[in-house]
Design an enzyme around this catalytic site. Structure first.
Site, short mmCIF file in Angstrom:
data_model
loop_
_atom_site.label_atom_id
_atom_site.label_comp_id
_atom_site.label_asym_id
_atom_site.label_seq_id
_atom_site.Cartn_x
_atom_site.Cartn_y
_atom_site.Cartn_z
N ASN A 133 11.38 -70.10 12.42
CA ASN A 133 10.28 -70.01 13.36
C ASN A 133 10.32 -71.49 14.25
O ASN A 133 10.29 -72.43 13.67
CB ASN A 133 8.98 -70.06 12.43
N HIS A 170 8.38 -72.45 16.40
CA HIS A 170 7.14 -73.33 16.65
C HIS A 170 7.00 -74.49 15.44
O HIS A 170 6.75 -75.51 15.51
CB HIS A 170 5.78 -72.34 16.41
N ASP A 191 5.66 -72.90 3.28
CA ASP A 191 4.98 -71.49 3.38
C ASP A 191 3.20 -71.79 3.46
O ASP A 191 3.07 -72.60 2.76
CB ASP A 191 5.06 -70.64 2.19
N PHE A 246 -0.55 -72.07 17.78
CA PHE A 246 0.01 -70.97 17.45
C PHE A 246 -0.84 -70.11 16.50
O PHE A 246 -1.83 -70.68 16.01
CB PHE A 246 1.27 -70.71 17.00
N GLY A 247 -0.33 -68.87 15.91
CA GLY A 247 -1.19 -68.07 14.94
C GLY A 247 -2.82 -68.06 15.04
O GLY A 247 -3.13 -67.64 16.18
N ASP A 266 -4.93 -70.53 15.26
CA ASP A 266 -5.45 -71.99 15.83
C ASP A 266 -6.77 -71.72 16.98
O ASP A 266 -7.52 -72.34 16.59
CB ASP A 266 -4.34 -72.55 16.82
P1 IMP Z 1 3.99 -70.01 7.70
O1 IMP Z 1 3.90 -69.53 6.26
O2 IMP Z 1 3.85 -71.26 7.68
O3 IMP Z 1 4.73 -69.05 8.47
O4 IMP Z 1 2.41 -69.59 8.06
C1 IMP Z 1 1.91 -67.93 7.84
C2 IMP Z 1 1.16 -67.74 8.98
O5 IMP Z 1 -0.17 -68.35 8.91
C3 IMP Z 1 1.48 -68.07 10.55
O6 IMP Z 1 2.34 -66.84 10.80
C4 IMP Z 1 0.32 -68.15 11.13
O7 IMP Z 1 -0.24 -66.93 11.33
C5 IMP Z 1 -0.65 -68.80 9.97
N1 IMP Z 1 -0.61 -70.36 10.22
C6 IMP Z 1 0.21 -71.16 9.53
N2 IMP Z 1 -0.36 -72.36 10.17
C7 IMP Z 1 -0.81 -72.18 11.09
C8 IMP Z 1 -1.24 -73.14 11.89
O8 IMP Z 1 -1.18 -74.60 11.97
N3 IMP Z 1 -2.39 -72.70 12.91
C9 IMP Z 1 -2.52 -71.45 13.11
N4 IMP Z 1 -1.89 -70.48 12.25
C10 IMP Z 1 -1.42 -70.96 11.22
#
Ligand code: IMP
Length: 191
Positions: free
Chosen positions: A10, A12, A69, A149-150, A152
């Protein structure tokens, strides 16, 4: 300069983690490997998936690796979406799809409390170590801001009047779930 391997595809997260770590660390990731490599997140918990990825990366490269994660845990939804945060609205869904689904599910709910939680797993070649970061906040009723992202735009951390997508990234990094977990991890590796 110390080099660390971060088990992620990822961009980001890679950028965010490199920004948090600063100039004294060089962070490599799967994209720096000679051939493409990905790990399916098949575990039922956030911890499990972080460990799975750190192990898989070590198995692939033989180099110490950290992996993270994260998930969004909403109180009124008994901690959902949790481990399925990234694919809440279904396979291949966008961040907008996920936010729409969450906003719809929380429609009419008075309790909008939630937390982001990150677990970093670090396999140093001998043992697995985990580091957790949590930020509490609220799910807004509509998107605010365009950065990040996500989820936020719909997450406002407690004690702040801006969503994660409205605040400067340096502020977010300092207080975020990932920032906190990373801080614990950095303290550990500096020892
Ligand atoms: P990951 O395991 O860090 O990839 O997080 C899983 C999912 O949680 C991501 O695809 C985002 O949708 C959401 N997510 C994780 N961290 C953030 C953040 O800091 N801001 C917004 N969404 C987040």
């Amino acid at each position: 300069m110390q080099t660390l391997f971060f088990g992620t595809n990822n961009p980001h997260k890679l950028k965010e983690i490199q920004e948090i770590l600063g100039q004294s660390y060089r962070v490599l990731s799967f994209k720096d490997l000679p051939e493409p490599f990905d790990v399916e997140e098949t575990e039922p918990t956030i911890e499990g998936n972080a460990i799975l990825k750190a192990n898989a990366f070590y198995g692939k490269t033989g180099m110490p690796c950290f992996s993270d994660d994260s998930g969004l845990e909403v109180d009124a939804l008994d901690g959902r979406p949790g481990v399925i945060t990234a694919r809440y609205a279904g396979p291949g869904c966008s961040a907008d799809d996920n936010m729409d689904k969450l906003l719809m599910e929380l429609d009419g709910h008075a309790n909008r409390s939630a937390q982001f939680r990150t677990v970093i797993a670090y396999f140093d070649g001998q043992a697995m170590h985990t580091f957790e970061g949590i930020i509490r906040g609220k799910i807004l009723t509509a998107r605010r801001g365009t950065d990040g992202f996500g989820y936020d735009p719909i997450f406002m951390p407690d004690g702040y009047a801006e969503s994660f997508a409205e605040m400067p990234s340096a502020v977010k990094h300092k207080i975020s779930h990932r920032g906190q977990a990373l801080e614990k991890f950095i303290q550990y590796i500096r020892k």
